[in-house]
Design a protein around this motif. Structure first.
Motif, PDB file in Angstrom:
ATOM      1  N   HIS A 231     -28.507  29.925 -70.361  1.00  0.00           N
ATOM      2  CA  HIS A 231     -28.633  30.910 -69.287  1.00  0.00           C
ATOM      3  C   HIS A 231     -29.554  30.375 -68.188  1.00  0.00           C
ATOM      4  N   THR A 232     -30.694  29.842 -68.589  1.00  0.00           N
ATOM      5  CA  THR A 232     -31.651  29.302 -67.623  1.00  0.00           C
ATOM      6  C   THR A 232     -31.046  28.132 -66.849  1.00  0.00           C
ATOM      7  N   LEU A 233     -30.385  27.233 -67.542  1.00  0.00           N
ATOM      8  CA  LEU A 233     -29.767  26.069 -66.889  1.00  0.00           C
ATOM      9  C   LEU A 233     -28.719  26.506 -65.872  1.00  0.00           C
ATOM     10  N   ILE A 234     -27.854  27.418 -66.267  1.00  0.00           N
ATOM     11  CA  ILE A 234     -26.787  27.882 -65.371  1.00  0.00           C
ATOM     12  C   ILE A 234     -27.385  28.647 -64.191  1.00  0.00           C
ATOM     13  N   ALA A 235     -28.382  29.468 -64.439  1.00  0.00           N
ATOM     14  CA  ALA A 235     -29.031  30.207 -63.349  1.00  0.00           C
ATOM     15  C   ALA A 235     -29.687  29.251 -62.362  1.00  0.00           C
ATOM     16  N   ASP A 236     -30.356  28.218 -62.865  1.00  0.00           N
ATOM     17  CA  ASP A 236     -30.984  27.223 -61.988  1.00  0.00           C
ATOM     18  C   ASP A 236     -29.940  26.513 -61.133  1.00  0.00           C
ATOM     19  N   ARG A 237     -28.825  26.152 -61.744  1.00  0.00           N
ATOM     20  CA  ARG A 237     -27.757  25.475 -60.987  1.00  0.00           C
ATOM     21  C   ARG A 237     -27.163  26.399 -59.940  1.00  0.00           C
ATOM     22  N   LEU A 238     -27.021  27.677 -60.274  1.00  0.00           N
ATOM     23  CA  LEU A 238     -26.503  28.642 -59.311  1.00  0.00           C
ATOM     24  C   LEU A 238     -27.449  28.759 -58.115  1.00  0.00           C
ATOM     25  N   MET A 239     -28.738  28.804 -58.376  1.00  0.00           N
ATOM     26  CA  MET A 239     -29.715  28.889 -57.284  1.00  0.00           C
ATOM     27  C   MET A 239     -29.658  27.634 -56.398  1.00  0.00           C
ATOM     28  N   GLU A 240     -29.479  26.470 -57.009  1.00  0.00           N
ATOM     29  CA  GLU A 240     -29.323  25.236 -56.235  1.00  0.00           C
ATOM     30  C   GLU A 240     -28.095  25.316 -55.345  1.00  0.00           C
ATOM     31  N   THR A 241     -27.002  25.827 -55.878  1.00  0.00           N
ATOM     32  CA  THR A 241     -25.761  25.958 -55.110  1.00  0.00           C
ATOM     33  C   THR A 241     -25.945  26.916 -53.943  1.00  0.00           C
ATOM     34  N   VAL A 242     -26.603  28.035 -54.192  1.00  0.00           N
ATOM     35  CA  VAL A 242     -26.863  28.999 -53.126  1.00  0.00           C
ATOM     36  C   VAL A 242     -27.716  28.349 -52.038  1.00  0.00           C
ATOM     37  N   GLY A 243     -28.715  27.576 -52.435  1.00  0.00           N
ATOM     38  CA  GLY A 243     -29.549  26.864 -51.463  1.00  0.00           C
ATOM     39  C   GLY A 243     -28.746  25.876 -50.639  1.00  0.00           C
ATOM     40  N   GLU A 244     -27.863  25.130 -51.304  1.00  0.00           N
ATOM     41  CA  GLU A 244     -27.016  24.171 -50.593  1.00  0.00           C
ATOM     42  C   GLU A 244     -26.091  24.878 -49.613  1.00  0.00           C
ATOM     43  N   LEU A 245     -25.535  26.014 -50.010  1.00  0.00           N
ATOM     44  CA  LEU A 245     -24.675  26.783 -49.109  1.00  0.00           C
ATOM     45  C   LEU A 245     -25.454  27.287 -47.900  1.00  0.00           C
ATOM     46  N   GLY A 246     -26.696  27.702 -48.117  1.00  0.00           N
ATOM     47  CA  GLY A 246     -27.544  28.139 -47.008  1.00  0.00           C
ATOM     48  C   GLY A 246     -27.803  27.014 -46.025  1.00  0.00           C
ATOM     49  N   ARG A 247     -28.080  25.816 -46.546  1.00  0.00           N
ATOM     50  CA  ARG A 247     -28.312  24.658 -45.668  1.00  0.00           C
ATOM     51  C   ARG A 247     -27.046  24.300 -44.906  1.00  0.00           C
ATOM     52  N   LEU A 248     -25.898  24.384 -45.569  1.00  0.00           N
ATOM     53  CA  LEU A 248     -24.622  24.104 -44.917  1.00  0.00           C
ATOM     54  C   LEU A 248     -24.349  25.130 -43.825  1.00  0.00           C
ATOM     55  N   GLU A 249     -24.608  26.392 -44.113  1.00  0.00           N
ATOM     56  CA  GLU A 249     -24.410  27.442 -43.112  1.00  0.00           C
ATOM     57  C   GLU A 249     -25.287  27.178 -41.888  1.00  0.00           C
ATOM     58  N   HIS A 250     -26.533  26.769 -42.117  1.00  0.00           N
ATOM     59  CA  HIS A 250     -27.462  26.471 -41.027  1.00  0.00           C
ATOM     60  C   HIS A 250     -26.924  25.321 -40.166  1.00  0.00           C
ATOM     61  N   ARG A 251     -26.411  24.268 -40.802  1.00  0.00           N
ATOM     62  CA  ARG A 251     -25.863  23.128 -40.053  1.00  0.00           C
ATOM     63  C   ARG A 251     -24.629  23.541 -39.263  1.00  0.00           C
ATOM     64  N   LEU A 252     -23.758  24.367 -39.861  1.00  0.00           N
ATOM     65  CA  LEU A 252     -22.568  24.830 -39.154  1.00  0.00           C
ATOM     66  C   LEU A 252     -22.952  25.695 -37.962  1.00  0.00           C
ATOM     67  N   ASP A 253     -23.927  26.576 -38.155  1.00  0.00           N
ATOM     68  CA  ASP A 253     -24.386  27.415 -37.047  1.00  0.00           C
ATOM     69  C   ASP A 253     -24.975  26.558 -35.930  1.00  0.00           C
ATOM     70  N   ALA A 254     -25.731  25.528 -36.296  1.00  0.00           N
ATOM     71  CA  ALA A 254     -26.345  24.642 -35.298  1.00  0.00           C
ATOM     72  C   ALA A 254     -25.265  23.863 -34.547  1.00  0.00           C
ATOM     73  N   GLY A 255     -24.185  23.508 -35.232  1.00  0.00           N
ATOM     74  CA  GLY A 255     -23.100  22.760 -34.610  1.00  0.00           C
ATOM     75  C   GLY A 255     -22.306  23.595 -33.619  1.00  0.00           C
ATOM     76  N   ARG A 256     -22.304  24.908 -33.797  1.00  0.00           N
ATOM     77  CA  ARG A 256     -21.575  25.802 -32.892  1.00  0.00           C
ATOM     78  C   ARG A 256     -22.360  26.095 -31.630  1.00  0.00           C
ATOM     79  N   SER A 257     -23.658  25.866 -31.673  1.00  0.00           N
ATOM     80  CA  SER A 257     -24.512  26.185 -30.517  1.00  0.00           C
ATOM     81  C   SER A 257     -24.380  25.187 -29.413  1.00  0.00           C
TER      82      SER A 257
END
Length: 153
Positions: free
Chosen positions: A127-153
């Protein structure tokens, strides 16, 4: 491969890396061994997923599409394919095919449920391992969203 070699290979799978040898032995002993000749399809995209597969030797290719097939990746020994199916009912997102001769072991959801039920400490670690990986994925998606938003500006 011997049972001890299977246990050693299973210990390299990130999801199983922290399991005790006895737990790995139970998985190795209870899992189904599948020898796949080159070109054999292990499973097809959109089929019902009831198990995960650990590549013991050889390579498995994951792909999507029909005539315009897209290779998503090629995975070798120590890779767990279909991890989600170990825990929940799902469908295969891709087709898995042996690149050359390959050996995989199939771990069905029933076996995984048995391990998680009989060994609550294992369930807590997974459970802990999967939760940690999920949090990493959410963080990566946030960084990707930030880069996409910056690219549209």
């Amino acid at each position: 491969m011997t049972l001890e070699q299977d246990i050693a290979r299973l210990s390299t799978v990130p999801l199983f890396a922290e399991l005790a040898t006895d737990h790995l032995r139970l998985i190795a002993f209870s899992a189904t061994r599948l020898e796949l000749p080159a070109g054999r399809v292990l499973f097809r995209a959109d089929s019902k997923a009831l198990s995960g597969f650990v590549v013991m030797s050889g390579e498995i290719e994951l792909s999507r599409g029909g005539e315009e097939r897209v290779v998503l990746g090629v995975y070798g020994p120590g890779t767990l394919i279909g991890e989600t199916a170990l825990f929940i009912e799902t469908r295969r997102p891709a087709t898995a095919t042996a690149v050359g001769d390959a050996l995989v072991i199939e771990i069905d959801r029933t076996l995984m449920r048995r391990i998680l039920t009989e060994y609550p400490d294992v369930a807590a670690r997974m459970h802990t391992l999967i939760a940690d990986r999920l949090m990493e994925t959410v963080g990566e998606l946030g960084r990707l969203e930030h880069r996409l938003d910056a690219g549209r500006s």
